[in-house]
Design an enzyme around this catalytic site. Structure first.
Site, PDB file in Angstrom:
ATOM      1  CG  ASN A  85      -1.813  -1.225   1.293  1.00 46.03           C
ATOM      2  OD1 ASN A  85      -2.304  -1.682   0.262  1.00 46.03           O
ATOM      3  ND2 ASN A  85      -2.015  -1.774   2.481  1.00 46.03           N
ATOM      4  CG  HIS A  98       4.876  -2.376   5.005  1.00 44.52           C
ATOM      5  ND1 HIS A  98       4.771  -1.011   5.207  1.00 44.52           N
ATOM      6  CD2 HIS A  98       3.613  -2.853   5.037  1.00 44.52           C
ATOM      7  CE1 HIS A  98       3.503  -0.690   5.375  1.00 44.52           C
ATOM      8  NE2 HIS A  98       2.769  -1.789   5.268  1.00 44.52           N
ATOM      9  CG  HIS A 100       0.724  -6.274   3.621  1.00 40.98           C
ATOM     10  ND1 HIS A 100       0.259  -6.357   4.904  1.00 40.98           N
ATOM     11  CD2 HIS A 100       0.828  -4.951   3.346  1.00 40.98           C
ATOM     12  CE1 HIS A 100       0.069  -5.130   5.387  1.00 40.98           C
ATOM     13  NE2 HIS A 100       0.410  -4.260   4.460  1.00 40.98           N
TER      14      HIS A 100
HETATM   15  P1  5GP Z   1      -0.203  -0.983   5.868  1.00 41.92           P
HETATM   16  O1  5GP Z   1      -1.628  -0.764   6.313  1.00 41.92           O
HETATM   17  O2  5GP Z   1       0.636   0.260   6.122  1.00 41.92           O
HETATM   18  O3  5GP Z   1      -0.054  -1.517   4.478  1.00 41.92           O
HETATM   19  O4  5GP Z   1       0.341  -2.140   6.795  1.00 41.92           O
HETATM   20  C1  5GP Z   1       0.857  -1.930   8.072  1.00 41.92           C
HETATM   21  C2  5GP Z   1       0.808  -3.271   8.764  1.00 41.92           C
HETATM   22  O5  5GP Z   1       1.633  -3.182   9.925  1.00 41.92           O
HETATM   23  C3  5GP Z   1      -0.597  -3.652   9.250  1.00 41.92           C
HETATM   24  O6  5GP Z   1      -0.977  -4.885   8.669  1.00 41.92           O
HETATM   25  C4  5GP Z   1      -0.456  -3.744  10.764  1.00 41.92           C
HETATM   26  O7  5GP Z   1      -1.184  -4.817  11.296  1.00 41.92           O
HETATM   27  C5  5GP Z   1       1.039  -3.938  10.948  1.00 41.92           C
HETATM   28  N1  5GP Z   1       1.567  -3.422  12.195  1.00 41.92           N
HETATM   29  C6  5GP Z   1       1.248  -2.239  12.794  1.00 41.92           C
HETATM   30  N2  5GP Z   1       1.981  -2.089  13.923  1.00 41.92           N
HETATM   31  C7  5GP Z   1       2.757  -3.197  14.032  1.00 41.92           C
HETATM   32  C8  5GP Z   1       3.735  -3.606  14.986  1.00 41.92           C
HETATM   33  O8  5GP Z   1       4.029  -2.931  15.986  1.00 41.92           O
HETATM   34  N3  5GP Z   1       4.351  -4.785  14.777  1.00 41.92           N
HETATM   35  C9  5GP Z   1       4.048  -5.575  13.670  1.00 41.92           C
HETATM   36  N4  5GP Z   1       4.704  -6.731  13.544  1.00 41.92           N
HETATM   37  N5  5GP Z   1       3.133  -5.202  12.763  1.00 41.92           N
HETATM   38  C10 5GP Z   1       2.509  -4.025  12.937  1.00 41.92           C
END
Ligand code: 5GP
Ligand code: ZN
Length: 135
Positions: A85, A98, A100
Site C-alpha cells: 500500500n 513494506h 504484505h
Molecule cells: P499498511 O496498512 O501500512 O499496508 O500495513 C501496516 C501493517 O503493519 C498492518 O498490517 C499492521 O497490522 C502492521 N503493524 C502495525 N503495527 C505493528 C507492529 O508494531 N508490529 C508488527 N509486527 N506489525 C505491525
C-alpha cells in the site's frame, strides 16, 4: 524518527522475525489477516514505493516470493496475496515501505475486492494516452 518499523529494526519494539539479511527483515504482522501474514521490510527507511531505489525494491519482491514459497509449504496452502500500500487512500498505515505476504484459506476474512466503475470508450483512449505520455 517516529516510525514503528524503524523502532522494530532498532530493537526498541519486539517482533517475530522469520527472516533477516543485510537489507531486509521479514516479521509476522502484529494484527494478521491470517495465520502466517508476514511483512517484508527494508532496513533503510523509505516512506513508500516512490522513495525506494530499484535494487532494494527488486530484492524486496524476491524475498516476498521466497517467504510466500515457505508459507505455502509451512501451512500446506496454495493461495497467497502479495500486496503493498502507498498512501492513506490506498490503506497505508505505516509510512515505512513494506510488502504484505498474506496466505489465503477458504472462507477467510480477507477482503480485497472492488466494484468496477463504468468508463466511456473515448475516455479510455484519453486514459491510455495520459498514462503513456507520463511514462
Ligand atoms: P499498511 O496498512 O501500512 O499496508 O500495513 C501496516 C501493517 O503493519 C498492518 O498490517 C499492521 O497490522 C502492521 N503493524 C502495525 N503495527 C505493528 C507492529 O508494531 N508490529 C508488527 N509486527 N506489525 C505491525
Ligand atoms: Zn521507518
Amino acid at each position: 524518527m517516529d516510525c514503528i518499523f524503524c523502532k522494530i529494526l532498532n530493537g526498541d519494539i519486539p517482533s517475530n522475525k522469520v527472516f533477516e539479511n543485510d537489507n531486509f527483515i521479514a516479521i509476522l504482522d502484529a494484527f494478521p489477516a491470517n495465520e502466517g501474514h508476514t511483512l517484508v521490510i527494508p532496513k533503510k527507511h523509505f516512506a513508500n514505493i516512490f522513495e525506494i531505489d530499484e535494487d532494494t525494491l527488486k530484492e524486496g519482491y524476491v524475498i516476498a516470493k521466497n517467504i510466500a514459497d515457505a508459507i505455502k509449504k509451512a501451512f500446506n496452502i496454495s493461495d497467497i496475496n502479495i500486496l503493498q500500500n502507498n498512501g492513506e487512500l490506498a490503506g497505508q498505515t505505516v509510512n515505512h515501505f513494506h510488502i504484505h505476504v498474506i496466505p489465503r484459506v477458504k472462507d477467510d476474512n480477507v477482503i480485497i475486492k472492488s466494484i468496477p466503475v463504468n468508463i466511456d470508450s473515448d475516455k479510455i483512449k484519453n486514459i491510455v494516452d495520459n498514462i503513456k505520455s507520463n511514462l
